[in-house]
Design a protein around this motif. Structure first.
Motif, PDB file in Angstrom:
ATOM      1  N   ASP A 163       1.756   4.130  10.352  1.00 35.09           N
ATOM      2  CA  ASP A 163       1.920   3.593   8.991  1.00 35.09           C
ATOM      3  C   ASP A 163       2.349   2.135   9.035  1.00 35.09           C
ATOM      4  O   ASP A 163       1.870   1.313   8.247  1.00 35.09           O
ATOM      5  CB  ASP A 163       2.950   4.415   8.213  1.00 35.09           C
ATOM      6  N   LYS A 164       3.254   1.791   9.940  1.00 40.37           N
ATOM      7  CA  LYS A 164       3.649   0.385  10.065  1.00 40.37           C
ATOM      8  C   LYS A 164       2.482  -0.457  10.574  1.00 40.37           C
ATOM      9  O   LYS A 164       2.292  -1.604  10.143  1.00 40.37           O
ATOM     10  CB  LYS A 164       4.844   0.265  11.008  1.00 40.37           C
ATOM     11  N   SER A 189       4.910   2.808  14.339  1.00 42.68           N
ATOM     12  CA  SER A 189       4.246   4.013  13.841  1.00 42.68           C
ATOM     13  C   SER A 189       2.889   3.611  13.294  1.00 42.68           C
ATOM     14  O   SER A 189       2.652   2.432  12.994  1.00 42.68           O
ATOM     15  CB  SER A 189       5.073   4.669  12.731  1.00 42.68           C
ATOM     16  N   ASP A 207      -7.930  11.763   6.267  1.00 46.68           N
ATOM     17  CA  ASP A 207      -6.975  11.285   7.269  1.00 46.68           C
ATOM     18  C   ASP A 207      -7.697  10.797   8.524  1.00 46.68           C
ATOM     19  O   ASP A 207      -7.285   9.808   9.148  1.00 46.68           O
ATOM     20  CB  ASP A 207      -5.999  12.399   7.641  1.00 46.68           C
ATOM     21  N   ILE A 255       9.835   0.739   6.961  1.00 47.86           N
ATOM     22  CA  ILE A 255       8.481   0.461   6.479  1.00 47.86           C
ATOM     23  C   ILE A 255       8.520  -0.150   5.084  1.00 47.86           C
ATOM     24  O   ILE A 255       7.662  -0.981   4.724  1.00 47.86           O
ATOM     25  CB  ILE A 255       7.619   1.735   6.508  1.00 47.86           C
ATOM     26  N   ARG A 279      -0.594   0.017   9.929  1.00 52.23           N
ATOM     27  CA  ARG A 279      -1.489  -0.220   8.794  1.00 52.23           C
ATOM     28  C   ARG A 279      -0.994  -1.369   7.930  1.00 52.23           C
ATOM     29  O   ARG A 279      -1.788  -2.158   7.392  1.00 52.23           O
ATOM     30  CB  ARG A 279      -1.636   1.052   7.955  1.00 52.23           C
ATOM     31  N   ARG A 286      -8.961   7.322   7.901  1.00 51.12           N
ATOM     32  CA  ARG A 286      -7.889   6.330   7.967  1.00 51.12           C
ATOM     33  C   ARG A 286      -7.547   6.015   9.419  1.00 51.12           C
ATOM     34  O   ARG A 286      -7.306   4.849   9.776  1.00 51.12           O
ATOM     35  CB  ARG A 286      -6.650   6.838   7.229  1.00 51.12           C
TER      36      ARG A 286
END
Length: 443
Positions: free
Chosen positions: A113-114, A111, A83, A150, A116, A86
């Motif tokens: 994740d978005k 966020s 993690d 997402i 990324r 990442r």
């Protein structure tokens, strides 16, 4: 740093006020507190990514005695090295290829994740785009990231150049989908473990999305409320001790799909089409004894299940006599022909069990008089049952027989109905020639 300390302090103060008000558990106060604390969380994530990028550029980790920025963040944040790696990669991507995304990290809807998804899309843009084009594309993706889920953002990212024109996006999406399909085909896999002590088998798979969607559609059609025979009264049909969960229903549906696979469409397996061979004895089929059998994989099978499987065209029964010699190997006359099944479907309309609405394609032809006891494979002795109700007939004391009108009637066990009054499936069907005409009395 791009975010001044006073901004951080202001958001923290606002969140503290909302949290204090939310102690009364009023919905409005709780919602306001959640909104405020999510803003603080986004701001903290944005600052953390800024600091990760700064740490990587300044070699802070080595100055702190760590082997790498990844190792330092993993230790200080209490997260895994994976993690941490990442997060460091995202921080570097935001700093080098997605400046607009980096600036928007503390906005509602954003966020990591978005981010990324956006940075990955920016890294795959066509080389012929100039800096101005890339700026337009990123701005469009950032706007979509704040607005959409997402899952939708991932779909939009495959057409990331849509801001430059539909033709661009069509070509880009086609290339991406083609590459994904080839990669998914290479990565497809399936596994099954041996049966455990409870006679259960665990397995899993990795499938391309199209094949997975086909499976999902079949499972969902089999578990939708309209076709959910699991919701029938527990006192009459349920084999389970408690109401099944949705995952259990999907498991039953998956089993039905496997049972209805065409056995003659998957090549030759030791001289026999893809067929399960079950070895049993004649006394078990006649119900004289309750003796387990064995399938071609060595699995032991209870007597009731064996008698049910005899009705299945995808199972080849090997019947042994008292001396262990083979008496019969899958006599064809035990199976109903295609023409007979069509006629049964016309008569029964699907599963004939009371209250069931499974269509003919999800049923098995059952002998009302057991085949091993001399039951004939003809229309008068046949009835269509779905896998669930076929199991109920063989395991729970229900009986089925031809009724006065030649349609199947089901007799419940005394534990359900002490009078054992016959029941029928009340499926609607259009009137046929010769049906009685019922006229309403005119007042």
């Amino acid at each position: 740093m791009t975010r001044p300390p006073e901004t951080v302090a202001g958001h923290l103060a606002a969140a503290a006020q909302h949290l204090h008000a939310a102690r009364g558990h009023r919905p409005d106060d709780v919602a306001a507190a959640m909104t405020a604390i999510q803003q603080v969380a986004r701001l903290a994530q944005a600052i953390t990514l800024d600091l990760a990028a700064a740490a990587h550029e300044s070699d802070t980790a080595r100055q702190q005695g760590a082997a790498s920025t990844q190792a330092w963040i993993a230790h200080t944040a209490g997260i895994s090295h994976r993690d941490a790696a990442r997060d460091v990669q995202l921080a570097r991507d935001l700093a080098t290829t997605a400046p607009q995304t980096r600036a928007a990290m503390d906005r509602p809807g954003m966020s990591p994740d978005k981010a990324r998804v956006v940075t990955s899309a920016m890294g795959k843009l066509p080389r012929e785009l100039d800096d101005g084009d890339r700026t337009v594309v990123e701005a469009d993706l950032v706007a979509k990231a704040q607005k959409h889920s997402i899952e939708d953002l991932r779909l939009a990212a495959k057409r990331s150049v849509e801001a430059m024109g539909r033709d661009w996006a069509d070509r880009q999406e086609a290339v991406i989908l083609d590459a994904e399909e080839k990669r998914a085909h290479r990565q497809s896999e399936f596994w099954m473990r041996p049966a455990d002590a409870d006679a259960m088998v665990e397995g899993g798979f990795v499938l391309p999305v199209l094949e997975a969607d086909s499976l999902r559609s079949a499972l969902e059609s089999h578990t939708s409320p309209r076709h959910d025979c699991m919701n029938q009264p527990a006192e009459s049909t349920d084999l389970l001790d408690e109401k099944p969960t949705y995952r259990h229903k999907l498991g039953h549906a998956f089993g039905d799909i496997v049972r209805h696979l065409p056995a003659d469409c998957y090549g030759n397996h030791g001289g026999v089409a893809a067929t399960l061979v079950v070895t049993t004895d004649f006394e078990t089929l006649k119900r004289d004894v309750e003796r387990a059998g064995t399938d071609s994989h060595g699995t032991r099978i209870d007597p009731g299940t064996i008698r049910r499987l005899v009705c299945d065209a995808g199972v080849l029964p090997v019947v042994l006599g008292g001396d262990g010699k083979v008496l019969d190997v899958g006599r064809q006359k035990r199976l109903f022909t295609t023409t007979q099944r069509v006629a049964l479907a016309q008569r029964d309309g699907g599963c004939a069990f009371p209250g069931c609405d499974r269509p003919p394609g999800w049923t098995e032809a059952h002998h009302m008089r057991p085949w091993a006891a001399g039951g004939s494979t003809d229309l008068a002795d046949g009835v269509l049952l779905c896998a669930r109700h076929h199991r109920i007939i063989h395991h729970t004391g229900w009986d089925v027989r031809p009724g006065p009108d030649d349609r199947p009637e089901f007799i419940p066990p005394a534990s359900i109905d002490p009078t054992c009054t016959p029941r029928h499936n009340d499926r609607w069907r259009p009137k046929q020639a010769g049906d009685p005409v019922v006229r309403q009395a005119v007042a």
